[in-house]
Scaffold this motif. Structure first.
Motif, PDB file in Angstrom:
ATOM      1  N   MET A 193      70.013   9.148  61.975  1.00  0.00           N
ATOM      2  CA  MET A 193      68.641   8.794  62.360  1.00  0.00           C
ATOM      3  C   MET A 193      68.093   7.651  61.509  1.00  0.00           C
ATOM      4  O   MET A 193      67.271   6.869  61.969  1.00  0.00           O
ATOM      5  N   MET A 194      68.566   7.577  60.264  1.00  0.00           N
ATOM      6  CA  MET A 194      68.115   6.500  59.379  1.00  0.00           C
ATOM      7  C   MET A 194      68.903   5.213  59.643  1.00  0.00           C
ATOM      8  O   MET A 194      68.637   4.185  59.030  1.00  0.00           O
ATOM      9  N   ASN A 195      69.913   5.328  60.513  1.00  0.00           N
ATOM     10  CA  ASN A 195      70.761   4.167  60.818  1.00  0.00           C
ATOM     11  C   ASN A 195      71.526   3.643  59.619  1.00  0.00           C
ATOM     12  O   ASN A 195      71.704   2.444  59.453  1.00  0.00           O
ATOM     13  N   ILE A 196      71.927   4.565  58.766  1.00  0.00           N
ATOM     14  CA  ILE A 196      72.707   4.159  57.589  1.00  0.00           C
ATOM     15  C   ILE A 196      74.113   4.734  57.777  1.00  0.00           C
ATOM     16  O   ILE A 196      74.254   5.923  58.076  1.00  0.00           O
ATOM     17  N   PRO A 197      75.145   3.915  57.627  1.00  0.00           N
ATOM     18  CA  PRO A 197      76.502   4.420  57.878  1.00  0.00           C
ATOM     19  C   PRO A 197      76.954   5.466  56.867  1.00  0.00           C
ATOM     20  O   PRO A 197      76.623   5.376  55.687  1.00  0.00           O
ATOM     21  N   ILE A 198      77.696   6.457  57.368  1.00  0.00           N
ATOM     22  CA  ILE A 198      78.292   7.448  56.461  1.00  0.00           C
ATOM     23  C   ILE A 198      79.662   6.913  56.076  1.00  0.00           C
ATOM     24  O   ILE A 198      80.531   6.709  56.919  1.00  0.00           O
ATOM     25  N   LEU A 199      79.839   6.659  54.799  1.00  0.00           N
ATOM     26  CA  LEU A 199      81.076   6.035  54.327  1.00  0.00           C
ATOM     27  C   LEU A 199      82.189   7.061  54.168  1.00  0.00           C
ATOM     28  O   LEU A 199      83.357   6.747  54.352  1.00  0.00           O
ATOM     29  N   ALA A 200      81.811   8.275  53.786  1.00  0.00           N
ATOM     30  CA  ALA A 200      82.838   9.303  53.570  1.00  0.00           C
ATOM     31  C   ALA A 200      82.208  10.681  53.510  1.00  0.00           C
ATOM     32  O   ALA A 200      81.007  10.827  53.253  1.00  0.00           O
ATOM     33  N   LEU A 201      83.060  11.670  53.751  1.00  0.00           N
ATOM     34  CA  LEU A 201      82.682  13.074  53.622  1.00  0.00           C
ATOM     35  C   LEU A 201      83.504  13.625  52.458  1.00  0.00           C
ATOM     36  O   LEU A 201      84.711  13.377  52.400  1.00  0.00           O
ATOM     37  N   VAL A 202      82.848  14.313  51.535  1.00  0.00           N
ATOM     38  CA  VAL A 202      83.576  14.883  50.396  1.00  0.00           C
ATOM     39  C   VAL A 202      83.483  16.396  50.465  1.00  0.00           C
ATOM     40  O   VAL A 202      82.376  16.950  50.509  1.00  0.00           O
ATOM     41  N   GLU A 203      84.622  17.042  50.494  1.00  0.00           N
ATOM     42  CA  GLU A 203      84.626  18.506  50.441  1.00  0.00           C
ATOM     43  C   GLU A 203      84.923  18.903  48.991  1.00  0.00           C
ATOM     44  O   GLU A 203      86.029  18.690  48.495  1.00  0.00           O
TER      45      GLU A 203
END
Ligand SMILES: Nc1ncnc2c1ncn2[C@@H]1O[C@H](COP(=O)(O)OP(=O)(O)OP(=O)(O)O)[C@@H](O)[C@H]1O
Length: 270
Positions: A193-203
């Motif tokens: 919604m903020m239009n900011i890319p998600i670079l990675a997901l960290v588990e």
């Protein structure tokens, strides 16, 4: 203003040209920050601060000028992890960040308090303004990567921080338990919604590797990180094990010396 490029996000001048609609707080005139990456989580306690410190440490090791803005005002843990206890100094020009043993600049409310154990009992608007001041009133100097340890959750405070800082990418931290719930999706959707890319997901706390037999035990159950990443079109995932040495390094303020390769590829995608 002959050299004005109309990019208010990286300029510290509060001139008439400043975009009136923009909610972005101006940068300090002595700041030149190339990239700001926000580290977020759907809820508290999943290791957001730890991921922030490990990412910053890796990028610093890789030769980038690195900084951390600790926006987790009510639970600030960054200085402790680096063993930084000096109080922030300042003058009419603003504040100067504290610097870790290996050269990471940082700003945290804990470096302003008389006692690190003093609680912060502030309303959301004050918290959000404090973060803005950490950005606008701190002379950060030249920084290649600034990591922002965001306030947990998806409420008013993280929203204001997102709108105030020129954030170029987001890293979402989660735990295996959390992935089965909708909480991580809220963080992902907020970023969308903020239009900011998600670079990675960290588990984080992905598994525990037995020191004796080397077997990996999934303490919190099976990972769903790949499904979630696929669902949201996130290209990069990282997994961090439960490691008592991590907790020890954080508690003793020596996270910079903690040997690991969890984020060795970070520089290729940030
Ligand atoms: N993989 C791990 N192995 C061992 N200890 C860990 C690991 N991840 C986090 N911890 C420990 O768990 C605690 C919580 O982690 P951390 O402060 O990073 O969470 P957080 O998501 O930032 O929390 P909050 O949102 O409340 O600030 C810390 O003491 C940290 O050292």
């Amino acid at each position: 203003m002959s050299s004005c490029d109309h990019n208010c996000s990286s300029c510290g001048q509060n001139c008439g040209e400043r975009d009136k609609e923009s909610l972005l707080a101006p940068a300090h005139p002595q700041s030149n920050v190339k990239k700001i990456i926000a580290v977020v989580s759907g809820k508290g306690g999943v290791g957001k601060s730890l991921v922030t410190t490990l990412l910053a440490t890796q990028m610093n090791k890789d030769g980038f000028k690195t900084a951390i803005l600790d926006a987790d005002i009510t639970g600030p843990s960054i200085p402790t992890a680096f063993g930084v206890t000096e109080r922030i100094s300042g003058n009419d020009m603003g504040m100067l960040p504290a610097v870790s043993k290996k050269g990471i600049s940082m700003m945290s409310v804990n470096l302003l308090l008389e006692r690190a154990t003093d609680p912060i009992i502030w309303r959301g608007v004050i918290i959000a303004n404090t973060v803005k001041q950490f950005w606008s009133d701190t002379a950060w100097g030249d920084v290649d990567y600034m990591f922002v340890d965001m306030p947990p959750g998806t409420g008013d405070v993280p929203l204001t921080v997102f709108q105030s800082l020129p954030i170029s990418g987001i890293i979402v931290v989660t735990s295996p338990q959390e992935l089965v719930s909708m909480i991580v999706e809220k963080a992902v959707n907020m970023a969308d919604m903020m239009n900011i890319p998600i670079l990675a997901l960290v588990e984080n706390m992905s598994y525990f590797e037995c020191g004796g037999c080397g077997k990996r035990h999934k303490i919190f159950g099976d990972s769903h990180i790949e499904e979630i990443a696929k669902k949201h079109g996130i290209k990069h995932i990282f997994q961090i094990p439960i490691n008592p040495e991590i907790a020890k390094a954080v508690d003793s303020g020596t996270i910079e010396d903690f040997e690991n390769d969890y984020f060795k590829d970070a520089k290729t995608l940030l």
